[in-house]
Design a protein around this motif. Structure first.
Motif, PDB file in Angstrom:
ATOM      1  N   ALA A 172       0.998  13.669 -20.231  1.00 40.06           N
ATOM      2  CA  ALA A 172       0.552  13.718 -18.836  1.00 40.06           C
ATOM      3  C   ALA A 172      -0.530  12.672 -18.593  1.00 40.06           C
ATOM      4  CB  ALA A 172       0.040  15.110 -18.486  1.00 40.06           C
ATOM      5  N   ASP A 173      -1.474  12.552 -19.525  1.00 38.52           N
ATOM      6  CA  ASP A 173      -2.535  11.546 -19.384  1.00 38.52           C
ATOM      7  C   ASP A 173      -1.976  10.135 -19.429  1.00 38.52           C
ATOM      8  OD1 ASP A 173      -4.412  13.562 -19.228  1.00 38.52           O
ATOM      9  OD2 ASP A 173      -5.042  13.393 -21.327  1.00 38.52           O
ATOM     10  N   ALA A 174      -0.974   9.909 -20.294  1.00 34.28           N
ATOM     11  CA  ALA A 174      -0.361   8.581 -20.390  1.00 34.28           C
ATOM     12  C   ALA A 174       0.346   8.212 -19.099  1.00 34.28           C
ATOM     13  CB  ALA A 174       0.609   8.536 -21.575  1.00 34.28           C
ATOM     14  N   ILE A 175       1.015   9.181 -18.486  1.00 43.14           N
ATOM     15  CA  ILE A 175       1.709   8.918 -17.214  1.00 43.14           C
ATOM     16  C   ILE A 175       0.690   8.580 -16.145  1.00 43.14           C
ATOM     17  CG2 ILE A 175       3.035  10.006 -15.359  1.00 43.14           C
ATOM     18  CD1 ILE A 175       4.502  11.568 -17.649  1.00 43.14           C
ATOM     19  N   ARG A 176      -0.373   9.363 -16.056  1.00 44.26           N
ATOM     20  CA  ARG A 176      -1.409   9.104 -15.050  1.00 44.26           C
ATOM     21  C   ARG A 176      -2.087   7.756 -15.281  1.00 44.26           C
ATOM     22  NH1 ARG A 176      -2.550  14.993 -15.805  1.00 44.26           N
ATOM     23  NH2 ARG A 176      -1.721  15.961 -13.910  1.00 44.26           N
ATOM     24  N   ALA A 177      -2.262   7.362 -16.519  1.00 48.83           N
ATOM     25  CA  ALA A 177      -2.932   6.094 -16.841  1.00 48.83           C
ATOM     26  C   ALA A 177      -2.135   4.888 -16.398  1.00 48.83           C
ATOM     27  CB  ALA A 177      -3.216   6.027 -18.350  1.00 48.83           C
ATOM     28  N   ALA A 221       0.837  -1.199   0.000  1.00 49.00           N
ATOM     29  CA  ALA A 221       0.000   0.000   0.000  1.00 49.00           C
ATOM     30  C   ALA A 221       0.872   1.249   0.000  1.00 49.00           C
ATOM     31  CB  ALA A 221      -0.935  -0.006   1.205  1.00 49.00           C
ATOM     32  N   PHE A 222       1.934   1.240   0.797  1.00 47.95           N
ATOM     33  CA  PHE A 222       2.856   2.369   0.841  1.00 47.95           C
ATOM     34  C   PHE A 222       3.553   2.548  -0.512  1.00 47.95           C
ATOM     35  CE2 PHE A 222       7.154   4.026   1.633  1.00 47.95           C
ATOM     36  CZ  PHE A 222       6.814   5.277   2.125  1.00 47.95           C
ATOM     37  N   ALA A 223       4.023   1.465  -1.097  1.00 49.32           N
ATOM     38  CA  ALA A 223       4.702   1.531  -2.399  1.00 49.32           C
ATOM     39  C   ALA A 223       3.765   2.096  -3.463  1.00 49.32           C
ATOM     40  CB  ALA A 223       5.199   0.147  -2.806  1.00 49.32           C
ATOM     41  N   ASN A 224       2.506   1.719  -3.432  1.00 49.77           N
ATOM     42  CA  ASN A 224       1.543   2.239  -4.403  1.00 49.77           C
ATOM     43  C   ASN A 224       1.308   3.736  -4.221  1.00 49.77           C
ATOM     44  OD1 ASN A 224       1.144  -0.151  -5.804  1.00 49.77           O
ATOM     45  ND2 ASN A 224      -0.404  -0.855  -4.369  1.00 49.77           N
ATOM     46  N   LEU A 225       1.266   4.203  -2.974  1.00 50.35           N
ATOM     47  CA  LEU A 225       1.111   5.636  -2.720  1.00 50.35           C
ATOM     48  C   LEU A 225       2.313   6.427  -3.235  1.00 50.35           C
ATOM     49  CD1 LEU A 225      -0.395   5.590   0.871  1.00 50.35           C
ATOM     50  CD2 LEU A 225      -1.549   6.336  -1.228  1.00 50.35           C
ATOM     51  N   VAL A 226       3.505   5.893  -3.015  1.00 50.00           N
ATOM     52  CA  VAL A 226       4.712   6.562  -3.500  1.00 50.00           C
ATOM     53  C   VAL A 226       4.698   6.613  -5.033  1.00 50.00           C
ATOM     54  CG1 VAL A 226       7.234   6.399  -3.679  1.00 50.00           C
ATOM     55  CG2 VAL A 226       6.100   6.010  -1.481  1.00 50.00           C
ATOM     56  N   ALA A 227       4.344   5.508  -5.668  1.00 48.97           N
ATOM     57  CA  ALA A 227       4.303   5.462  -7.129  1.00 48.97           C
ATOM     58  C   ALA A 227       3.262   6.442  -7.676  1.00 48.97           C
ATOM     59  CB  ALA A 227       4.009   4.046  -7.606  1.00 48.97           C
ATOM     60  N   GLU A 228       2.105   6.514  -7.033  1.00 52.63           N
ATOM     61  CA  GLU A 228       1.057   7.437  -7.465  1.00 52.63           C
ATOM     62  C   GLU A 228       1.544   8.889  -7.363  1.00 52.63           C
ATOM     63  OE1 GLU A 228      -3.290   8.862  -5.832  1.00 52.63           O
ATOM     64  OE2 GLU A 228      -2.722   6.767  -5.564  1.00 52.63           O
ATOM     65  N   HIS A 229       2.211   9.202  -6.280  1.00 55.86           N
ATOM     66  CA  HIS A 229       2.752  10.554  -6.088  1.00 55.86           C
ATOM     67  C   HIS A 229       3.774  10.885  -7.178  1.00 55.86           C
ATOM     68  CE1 HIS A 229       4.264  14.086  -3.986  1.00 55.86           C
ATOM     69  NE2 HIS A 229       5.474  13.622  -4.221  1.00 55.86           N
ATOM     70  N   GLU A 230       4.650   9.950  -7.478  1.00 56.37           N
ATOM     71  CA  GLU A 230       5.677  10.178  -8.502  1.00 56.37           C
ATOM     72  C   GLU A 230       5.062  10.326  -9.888  1.00 56.37           C
ATOM     73  OE1 GLU A 230       9.118  10.719  -8.278  1.00 56.37           O
ATOM     74  OE2 GLU A 230       8.391  11.102  -6.263  1.00 56.37           O
ATOM     75  N   ARG A 231       4.055   9.523 -10.204  1.00 58.41           N
ATOM     76  CA  ARG A 231       3.389   9.658 -11.512  1.00 58.41           C
ATOM     77  C   ARG A 231       2.765  11.039 -11.645  1.00 58.41           C
ATOM     78  NH1 ARG A 231       1.940   4.376 -10.460  1.00 58.41           N
ATOM     79  NH2 ARG A 231      -0.051   5.024  -9.578  1.00 58.41           N
ATOM     80  N   ALA A 234       3.598  13.797 -10.091  1.00 58.53           N
ATOM     81  CA  ALA A 234       4.664  14.796 -10.208  1.00 58.53           C
ATOM     82  C   ALA A 234       5.210  14.835 -11.636  1.00 58.53           C
ATOM     83  CB  ALA A 234       5.782  14.503  -9.213  1.00 58.53           C
ATOM     84  N   CYS A 235       5.400  13.684 -12.243  1.00 59.73           N
ATOM     85  CA  CYS A 235       5.893  13.625 -13.628  1.00 59.73           C
ATOM     86  C   CYS A 235       4.867  14.212 -14.597  1.00 59.73           C
ATOM     87  CB  CYS A 235       6.218  12.187 -14.019  1.00 59.73           C
ATOM     88  SG  CYS A 235       7.656  11.515 -13.168  1.00 59.73           S
ATOM     89  N   ALA A 236       3.598  13.910 -14.386  1.00 55.40           N
ATOM     90  CA  ALA A 236       2.542  14.434 -15.253  1.00 55.40           C
ATOM     91  C   ALA A 236       2.497  15.954 -15.167  1.00 55.40           C
ATOM     92  CB  ALA A 236       1.199  13.834 -14.872  1.00 55.40           C
ATOM     93  N   LYS A 237       2.675  16.503 -13.973  1.00 57.77           N
ATOM     94  CA  LYS A 237       2.655  17.961 -13.814  1.00 57.77           C
ATOM     95  C   LYS A 237       3.843  18.607 -14.513  1.00 57.77           C
ATOM     96  CE  LYS A 237      -0.163  18.209  -9.697  1.00 57.77           C
ATOM     97  NZ  LYS A 237      -0.266  18.596  -8.292  1.00 57.77           N
ATOM     98  N   VAL A 238       4.982  17.931 -14.543  1.00 64.47           N
ATOM     99  CA  VAL A 238       6.133  18.451 -15.288  1.00 64.47           C
ATOM    100  C   VAL A 238       5.783  18.538 -16.769  1.00 64.47           C
ATOM    101  CG1 VAL A 238       8.496  17.938 -16.043  1.00 64.47           C
ATOM    102  CG2 VAL A 238       7.877  17.711 -13.633  1.00 64.47           C
ATOM    103  N   CYS A 239       5.129  17.526 -17.297  1.00 63.46           N
ATOM    104  CA  CYS A 239       4.724  17.545 -18.715  1.00 63.46           C
ATOM    105  C   CYS A 239       3.783  18.716 -18.989  1.00 63.46           C
ATOM    106  CB  CYS A 239       4.027  16.246 -19.099  1.00 63.46           C
ATOM    107  SG  CYS A 239       5.118  14.838 -19.226  1.00 63.46           S
ATOM    108  N   GLU A 240       2.835  18.930 -18.093  1.00 63.62           N
ATOM    109  CA  GLU A 240       1.853  20.001 -18.294  1.00 63.62           C
ATOM    110  C   GLU A 240       2.481  21.386 -18.160  1.00 63.62           C
ATOM    111  OE1 GLU A 240      -2.139  17.751 -16.665  1.00 63.62           O
ATOM    112  OE2 GLU A 240      -0.985  18.969 -15.271  1.00 63.62           O
TER     113      GLU A 240
END
Length: 71
Positions: free
Chosen positions: A62-67, A33-43, A45-51
């Motif tokens: 950004a949508d591809a990263i979030r998906a 559960a913790f690993a999934n939260l960290v991965a979600e946060h990183e995705r 953050a990366c999507a926001k960089v694209c935007e």
């Protein structure tokens, strides 16, 4: 990410020394559960960089990263 992947990463980080002996299944569950939260946060953050790339930003990337979190 599989349970085996999570256990290998916990071993590599030394974290498994602090929880694997008591209730291994419960420890791995919360670790996943913790690993999934960290991965979600990183995705996100990366999507926001694209935007944030102004005229070069691409919502498609950004949508591809979030998906990736839905797979």
């Amino acid at each position: 990410m599989t349970q085996d992947d999570i256990i290998l990463m916990a071993d590599a980080s030394g974290l498994s020394y602090y929880g694997m002996g008591k209730d291994r299944d419960k420890f791995v569950h919360y670790l996943a559960a913790f690993a999934n939260l960290v991965a979600e946060h990183e995705r996100e953050a990366c999507a926001k960089v694209c935007e944030a790339q102004g005229e070069y930003g691409d919502e498609q990337y950004a949508d591809a990263i979030r998906a990736r979190g839905n797979t």
